[in-house]
Every structure is written in C-alpha cells, then in structure tokens.
Scaffold this active site. Structure first.
Site, mmCIF file in Angstrom:
data_model
loop_
_atom_site.group_PDB
_atom_site.id
_atom_site.type_symbol
_atom_site.label_atom_id
_atom_site.label_comp_id
_atom_site.label_asym_id
_atom_site.label_seq_id
_atom_site.Cartn_x
_atom_site.Cartn_y
_atom_site.Cartn_z
ATOM 1 N N ASP A 133 24.658 38.841 -13.991
ATOM 2 C CA ASP A 133 24.697 39.551 -12.713
ATOM 3 C C ASP A 133 25.869 40.528 -12.752
ATOM 4 O O ASP A 133 26.691 40.585 -11.841
ATOM 5 C CB ASP A 133 24.825 38.560 -11.550
ATOM 6 C CG ASP A 133 24.787 39.256 -10.189
ATOM 7 O OD1 ASP A 133 24.443 40.465 -10.136
ATOM 8 O OD2 ASP A 133 25.108 38.600 -9.177
ATOM 9 N N ASP A 173 33.643 38.383 -2.312
ATOM 10 C CA ASP A 173 32.196 38.407 -2.495
ATOM 11 C C ASP A 173 31.521 37.261 -1.747
ATOM 12 O O ASP A 173 32.009 36.127 -1.758
ATOM 13 C CB ASP A 173 31.930 38.263 -4.006
ATOM 14 C CG ASP A 173 30.465 38.361 -4.371
ATOM 15 O OD1 ASP A 173 29.916 39.464 -4.274
ATOM 16 O OD2 ASP A 173 29.873 37.323 -4.753
ATOM 17 N N GLU A 221 32.851 40.652 2.262
ATOM 18 C CA GLU A 221 31.458 41.022 2.090
ATOM 19 C C GLU A 221 30.622 39.973 2.812
ATOM 20 O O GLU A 221 30.319 38.910 2.272
ATOM 21 C CB GLU A 221 31.052 41.060 0.611
ATOM 22 C CG GLU A 221 29.686 41.707 0.438
ATOM 23 C CD GLU A 221 28.700 40.995 -0.478
ATOM 24 O OE1 GLU A 221 27.615 41.518 -0.694
ATOM 25 O OE2 GLU A 221 29.004 39.887 -0.966
ATOM 26 N N ASP A 273 24.723 47.714 -5.014
ATOM 27 C CA ASP A 273 23.539 46.878 -4.788
ATOM 28 C C ASP A 273 22.409 47.732 -4.227
ATOM 29 O O ASP A 273 22.581 48.926 -3.989
ATOM 30 C CB ASP A 273 23.877 45.756 -3.800
ATOM 31 C CG ASP A 273 24.788 44.703 -4.427
ATOM 32 O OD1 ASP A 273 24.658 44.453 -5.644
ATOM 33 O OD2 ASP A 273 25.627 44.144 -3.698
HETATM 34 C C1 NOJ Z 1 27.205 40.450 -3.775
HETATM 35 C C2 NOJ Z 1 27.417 41.479 -4.833
HETATM 36 O O1 NOJ Z 1 27.634 42.724 -4.225
HETATM 37 C C3 NOJ Z 1 26.200 41.474 -5.723
HETATM 38 O O2 NOJ Z 1 26.237 42.525 -6.632
HETATM 39 C C4 NOJ Z 1 26.099 40.145 -6.395
HETATM 40 O O3 NOJ Z 1 24.899 40.087 -7.135
HETATM 41 C C5 NOJ Z 1 26.111 38.986 -5.391
HETATM 42 N N1 NOJ Z 1 27.113 39.157 -4.379
HETATM 43 C C6 NOJ Z 1 26.370 37.677 -6.065
HETATM 44 O O4 NOJ Z 1 27.711 37.593 -6.475
#
Ligand code: NOJ
Length: 546
Positions: free
Chosen positions: A61, A201, A243, A310
């Site tokens: 990820d 995050d 976030e 994202d």
């Molecule tokens: C939010 C992040 O912006 C995203 O890119 C990520 O895949 C997820 N959190 C999991 O960490």
C-alpha cells in the site's frame, strides 16, 4: 505563543518522495532528490511539507504498510539523508511533517511475524485475533474493490486477524497497553530527529467494539488525547494533523475541546463539494457544508485540499450525490475506485484555466490552511490504466527532457511511467517552461500564495457568507467575507461559464469602502448603502480588500 500557531496560516505541500526527484538515477525519487528541489518549493511559497510514508515497507500500500517504524525505506536513502533534508528545509524556514500510521502495520512487520507464528509470543496480543469472522459486523469495508471482509484467516496462527484496509495491513490492538506505548515511542523517535509534526493516518479506526461501526469510538479519542498531551509536554509547537474522513459532526470531535486533541484536520466533507459546486455552477453545495462547519478555536485549523494521493473520495456525500459525481467526473469505469475517483485535478477540471483558477481561489481563501498535492500546481495529468491509485502518483514533470527531468535512469527502470500524450505529457506540462511563463498555472498558484501570505485574514479570519440582494442575486456567485481585526476581504467567485451581474449585500456594515482586488490591484466601484454592484466575467474571481 503566536509562533506555536504557525500552522494557522501555513501553506502545505504534499510530497510523494518516490515521485519527486531521483538523485541517483535508479528510477525512484529519493530524499536527496527532494532536498535538491527545496528551493523550488520555497519559491512557490510552501511553508510545510507533508511526506507520505518513507519507512521500510513491502509497498503493498505504497508505504502505508510499514515493516519498521524506525527506519527509512532504503531506496529513498537513510536516516542521514532524512536529517539532511530536515536541516535544509529548516534552514529555508520550511517545516516537515511525516505520516504516522497508527492503525496498522505491514504483515511483514516482525511483530506480526512473531504474532502469527507463536500464540505465546508477547506480540500475539499486538493484533486483533478471533476464531470467527463474525465479530464487528457493523464495520464497513473501506477498500471495497479488493477486500470482501475485514477479517482474514491466517493459516500459521490458526485464527482470523482484523484489518480495516488491505489484508496485508493487520490492525494493531489498542486494547493492549504495550501497543499504546510502542506508538508513543515511535512518535518520540521522529520528533527527537526534529520533525515538525505528523499527518496521522486513519485515526478513526484504532479501537473496535461490538455493536458499533468501530469508528470514532470514545476510547480512540481518549488515546489520541494522550498522544497530544505527550506532544504538548515534550514538543510544543509541533503539530498533529488528523486524517479522519468523516461527516462534519464526527470530524469536529477530533479537535477535542480545542487544545487537547488534533491541531489540524483535513476537511474531507468540503472537498467533493468543491467539485460539485463547480460542475453544477452553483454555490449551494459549499453553503450547505460550510454552514455545518463550526468556527474553530484559535488553536485549531482545517486543512483544505483539492486532491491528494488517494482516490477523490466520495464517502462523505449521499448515495445520490455519489452517483452524480461518478457520472460527471468518472464517465469511464477505470476512473472509479472504491467509493471514489482516481483522477488528478487538471483532468477533473477539463484542464480549463478558468475552472482551475476558481478551484485554487477557493483553496486559498476558504477557512483553513491549504495543502497542494505535488504536481497539481503545474496541472499534471493522470494515468487511469495504472493499478490502484498509482495513476495519480506518477513522476513529477520538471522539464521537457528525458523522463520529464525526473530521473536519469533508463525509462524502463522508472518506478512508474511518465505521463504521456499531447495534453499532459512533459512537452506540454513541466516546471521549467511554466516558471518562465508569466501566464502559467504555476505562476498563478505562486501569485495567489504570495498574496495570501501578506494577509493573515485568510488563515485567522472569521468567515461570513455574502449573498446578492434579490432580484440581483445569482446562485452561481459564491461570495464570502473573511474578517480579522481591522482586515476585511470579500472573496467573490463566478462559477458560471457566462457573465453574472449581482448586487452583493454583506450582513455587516462596510463603511464606504473602495474595493481593491488583491490579485490584480484593480479597484472597483465603491459600496453604496452597504451594497456592492459587480459585473462578473465567466469564471471570474476577486479577492476584494475593503
Ligand atoms: C489513508 C491513506 O491516505 C491511504 O493512502 C492508505 O491506503 C490508507 N490510509 C491506509 O493506511
């Protein structure tokens, strides 16, 4: 004290290190490369960089799956390079925040490896295990297109483990006090190194409880407050940015009572409504959401964004609005991902300077501190044919030379292909050309930032809607007053592709003011009887100082 509130009027910039600049010709951007480009960012007017994860990771990820919280992903450099970056940024008066991924680790993290292979390991309880996959049924699945459940069976452990994101990202168990301590140690390590704070995050998901949707739980807030106390005690002036992709009433909770949880939070519900308003040529979606956005305390601040790394998330809209947004902005199925749209700013806005100008004008004048996603300042395009969200993470386009000036490696060695094509390829979109063109998007953004910086009202000021007086109103005209101490700026946008004439009537008394547009220096006909008559060209925007 005022100094500690630097984030109230800072301009932020989001950097994907792998994509920014490759200093050693291996095809991947790196920390030394970013350091070389700091003058570019300084010149743009950036005050604080947010670096996406730079830690060792199997990159399932893109680094949000961390396998070592205390290191640097080797391709990006090492701790020495990181310190050099910090020093170089600080020397230029810029700050740096990094991602703090609290909710989960990679399945390759030694904690998870120990946990899965030995039920008696002290690390077993670092994660959330169950004999069935029937617990916490009310928790939604976030990566809908890939994951069918938040539970995955682990053969070695003989149990299911819990994960809110990819199955390669097992959630940490915050009911375990050892986990709580571990993550404070992680924070300490990076704060001691000199970073200026964290973009935290996925904070809503730390705790799970049966009978809830496992988001925003009181225990989660309690722990986040503990992190804040730790920061305040030992590192005053450093910040935590949340976030939390949540509805307004829930997202507000992350500011706690104003000084005891997050300093900043992304305004997720606002973002899609900027795109709705622009497409519908109506202010209404913005009015609706900002009316539900309470004034924040002087110690907290929204972080406003147009796009990020994202998909353009459509979680904070109704089902009907989501369908509409998909139809309008993602007609091609490849453009859709999970509950969102994997496209960049310029393609979303038809690469139209009028619309881009409006979007940036909103970004820099609505209540909050703005953040720019790398490449959007030059109007980079996307590549929807790359997997997952990779299409909005392609190499930064520095020039119209080899690999867009991003890397000296052979093209096939690049971590991702440079955007191609007559519209968004580096022949048309690159920093070098735009720097020299006074009319470029880059120079427009730079100008807006430099104006914004001269007026604290944008970071600190109150926000009041200003509507037209019937019958001289237009639903396409979006106007608001920002006011702070003696400073007043009336910001006016025409979202429509046709001219609009309005008579604006602010709800507060404006003494015979001659409005001056801060962006152009042009003066406008003075107020009369507290009314201002304006004839607006298509997509025009004004920052009128009163
Ligand atoms: C939010 C992040 O912006 C995203 O890119 C990520 O895949 C997820 N959190 C999991 O960490």
């Amino acid at each position: 004290m005022k100094d500690e509130l630097w984030y109230k009027d800072a301009v932020f910039y989001q950097v994907y290190v792998r994509a920014f600049f490759d200093s050693n010709a291996d095809g991947h951007g790196d920390l030394a490369g970013l350091t070389q480009k700091l003058d570019y960012l300084k010149d743009l007017g950036v005050d604080c960089l947010w670096l996406m994860p730079i830690y060792p990771s199997p990159l399932k990820d893109d680094g949000y799956d961390i396998s070592d919280f205390y290191g640097i992903y080797p391709t990006y450099g090492d701790v020495k390079d990181f310190k050099a970056l910090l020093d170089a940024a600080h020397k230029r008066g810029m700050r740096v925040i990094t991602d703090l991924v609290l909710n989960h680790t990679s399945d390759q993290h030694p904690w998870f490896q120990a946990a899965r292979s030995d039920p008696n390991s002290p690390y077993r309880d670092y994660y959330v295990w169950s004999d069935t996959d029937q617990k916490y049924k009310e928790a939604r699945i976030i990566f809908l297109d890939v994951e069918k459940s938040n539970w995955t069976w682990d053969e070695a452990a003989g149990q299911y483990y819990w994960h809110r994101f990819y199955s390669s990202q097992p959630d940490l168990n915050y009911d375990n006090p050892a986990v709580q301590e571990e993550m404070i140690n992680v924070m300490k390590f990076w704060l001691d190194m000199g970073i200026d704070g964290f973009r935290c995050d996925a904070v809503p998901y730390l705790f799970e409880r049966e009978g809830t949707n496992c988001e925003n739980l009181p225990l989660t807030h309690e722990y986040l407050k503990r992190l804040r106390r730790f920061m305040d005690e030992h590192y005053p002036g450093r910040i935590m940015l949340a976030e939390a992709n949540q509805w307004p009433q829930d997202v507000i909770q992350y500011f706690g009572s104003g000084r005891d949880e997050f300093h900043m939070g992304f305004h997720f519900p606002l973002m899609p409504r900027i795109f709705m308003a622009l497409k519908r040529e109506e202010r209404e979606p913005l009015v609706w959401i900002l009316d539900q956005t309470p004034d924040l305390s002087e110690y907290t601040q929204w972080c406003i964004f147009l796009r990020n790394h994202d998909e353009l998330t459509l979680e904070m809209v109704t089902e009907e609005e989501r369908q509409w947004m998909w139809e309008q902005y993602a007609p091609e199925p490849r453009m859709r991902l999970n509950l969102g749209i994997r496209r960049r700013l310029a393609p979303l806005l038809d690469n139209d300077r009028g619309k881009l100008g409006l979007a940036y004008s909103l970004l820099f004048t609505m209540p909050g501190s703005p953040i720019i996603y790398y490449g959007d300042e030059i109007g980079m395009g996307d590549n929807i044919w790359l997997k997952d969200r990779d299409g909005v993470r392609t190499p930064m386009q520095w020039s119209n030379t080899n690999n867009a000036g991003f890397s000296d490696a052979d093209a096939e060695k690049l971590y991702a292909p440079v955007i191609e094509g007559p519209v968004y390829g580096p022949e048309r979109v690159n920093v070098a050309d735009q720097i020299n063109d006074p009319d470029s998007l880059l120079n427009m953004v730079r100008h807006m930032i430099s104006v914004r910086k001269q007026y604290p009202v944008f970071g600190w000021g109150k926000f009041t809607w200003v509507f037209g007086e019937a019958p001289y109103d237009s639903s396409a005209v979006c106007a608001y007053l920002r006011h702070h101490e003696n400073e007043r700026v009336l910001v006016v946008h025409n979202f429509s592709g046709s001219s609009q004439s309005v008579v604006l009537r602010p709800p507060i008394e404006i003494q015979a003011a001659v409005p001056v547009d801060l962006l152009t220096g042009k003066t406008y006909t003075p107020f009369e009887d507290n009314r201002l008559k304006l004839d607006l060209a298509p997509y025009q925007y004004l920052w009128l100082r009163l």
